[in-house]
Design a protein around this motif. Structure first.
Motif, PDB file in Angstrom:
ATOM      1  N   ALA A   3       0.863  -1.182   0.000  1.00  0.00           N
ATOM      2  CA  ALA A   3       0.000   0.000   0.000  1.00  0.00           C
ATOM      3  C   ALA A   3       0.897   1.228   0.000  1.00  0.00           C
ATOM      4  CB  ALA A   3      -0.921   0.008   1.223  1.00  0.00           C
ATOM      5  N   ALA A   4       0.801   2.038  -1.049  1.00  0.00           N
ATOM      6  CA  ALA A   4       1.622   3.234  -1.184  1.00  0.00           C
ATOM      7  C   ALA A   4       0.720   4.440  -1.383  1.00  0.00           C
ATOM      8  CB  ALA A   4       2.587   3.086  -2.365  1.00  0.00           C
ATOM      9  N   SER A  18      -0.593   6.940  -5.148  1.00  0.00           N
ATOM     10  CA  SER A  18      -1.595   6.260  -4.340  1.00  0.00           C
ATOM     11  C   SER A  18      -2.063   5.002  -5.071  1.00  0.00           C
ATOM     12  CB  SER A  18      -2.784   7.177  -4.061  1.00  0.00           C
ATOM     13  OG  SER A  18      -3.742   6.517  -3.249  1.00  0.00           O
ATOM     14  N   PHE A  19      -1.650   3.830  -4.568  1.00  0.00           N
ATOM     15  CA  PHE A  19      -2.095   2.567  -5.163  1.00  0.00           C
ATOM     16  C   PHE A  19      -1.849   1.436  -4.170  1.00  0.00           C
ATOM     17  CE2 PHE A  19       2.402   2.662  -6.280  1.00  0.00           C
ATOM     18  CZ  PHE A  19       2.807   1.359  -6.071  1.00  0.00           C
ATOM     19  N   THR A  20      -2.499   0.313  -4.424  1.00  0.00           N
ATOM     20  CA  THR A  20      -2.222  -0.929  -3.702  1.00  0.00           C
ATOM     21  C   THR A  20      -1.858  -1.989  -4.732  1.00  0.00           C
ATOM     22  OG1 THR A  20      -4.543  -1.619  -3.734  1.00  0.00           O
ATOM     23  CG2 THR A  20      -3.780  -0.376  -1.794  1.00  0.00           C
ATOM     24  N   LEU A  21      -1.063  -2.964  -4.294  1.00  0.00           N
ATOM     25  CA  LEU A  21      -0.614  -4.011  -5.211  1.00  0.00           C
ATOM     26  C   LEU A  21      -0.544  -5.331  -4.469  1.00  0.00           C
ATOM     27  CD1 LEU A  21       0.551  -4.615  -8.089  1.00  0.00           C
ATOM     28  CD2 LEU A  21       2.826  -4.282  -7.092  1.00  0.00           C
ATOM     29  N   GLY A  52       2.735  11.022   3.975  1.00  0.00           N
ATOM     30  CA  GLY A  52       1.977   9.854   3.547  1.00  0.00           C
ATOM     31  C   GLY A  52       2.399   8.593   4.272  1.00  0.00           C
ATOM     32  N   GLU A  53       2.196   7.435   3.603  1.00  0.00           N
ATOM     33  CA  GLU A  53       2.511   6.155   4.227  1.00  0.00           C
ATOM     34  C   GLU A  53       2.801   5.104   3.166  1.00  0.00           C
ATOM     35  OE1 GLU A  53       0.466   4.834   7.906  1.00  0.00           O
ATOM     36  OE2 GLU A  53      -0.179   3.106   6.705  1.00  0.00           O
TER      37      GLU A  53
END
Length: 209
Positions: A3-4, A18-21, A52-53
């Motif tokens: 999660a970025a 902003s995305f998840t993989l 962010g995270e």
């Protein structure tokens, strides 16, 4: 799962991600200087976001206001664009450099077999081809049993036949390891052949394709 969700100020613009993989292969495309390598470096811990995270499988790599997780603890395999092999180490010594544990492990033997580098282990980087260097660098990135694999333009210096063989090896490794893979490419054909998803970045702004 990766999660970025972060931003990083660059010289001429801000990189906003902003995305998840999941356990997929994702291609990063876009013009040179758009922020693709910076994205990889933020995940690896070489560069830190401004806010962010970033997390992987629930482990926090970076979160605003707290000390980021050290590079050595992130379990990230990184294949740099120039492969970054040590010139005075043999291929075998380059691979072992980042390895912990027994050097005769079944996992290492399988990896060397999959990549087809048994016959070049005693050679130095200047004695092997670009495709062989790529496979040695990939082995070095994988022997530490990473939780994610990052590849910065891994196929750019390869001829067509070598690129096809390396494509096959990457798909075989992904099928065996089932970890998230992110690779940077300027070739549409690489993304179409290898990636489950493509993320295009232009001047720090992302668009899923």
């Amino acid at each position: 799962m990766l999660a970025a969700d972060f931003s990083k100020g660059l010289e001429n613009f801000d990189l906003n991600i902003s995305f998840t993989l999941g356990h997929e292969i994702m291609a990063l495309t876009g013009p040179s200087g758009s922020g693709k390598t910076t994205l990889l470096n933020c995940i690896a811990g070489i560069v830190q976001p401004d806010q962010g995270e970033i997390s992987l499988n629930g482990r926090i790599f970076y979160t605003e206001g707290k000390r980021p997780l050290k590079i050595q603890k992130r379990k990230v395999g990184y294949l740099f664009q120039d492969y970054a092999l040590f010139p005075h180490f043999t291929a075998e010594q380059n691979i072992f450099y980042s390895m912990q544990g027994k050097r005769d492990s079944p996992m290492l033997k399988e990896l060397i077999h999959i990549l087809g580098i048994e016959e070049i282990l005693a050679k130095y980087p200047h004695q092997i081809s670009g495709g062989e260097k790529q496979r040695v660098a990939l082995a070095r990135a994988l022997v530490a049993k990473p939780d994610i694999l990052l590849l910065d333009e891994p196929f750019s210096a390869l001829d067509d036949d070598t690129r096809d063989r390396c494509h096959h090896q990457l798909l075989r490794i992904h099928d065996r390891w089932q970890i998230p893979v992110i690779f940077v490419t300027h070739r549409k054909s690489d993304a179409e052949k290898l990636a489950h998803r493509s993320l295009r970045i232009e001047r720090g702004q992302m668009a899923e394709q």
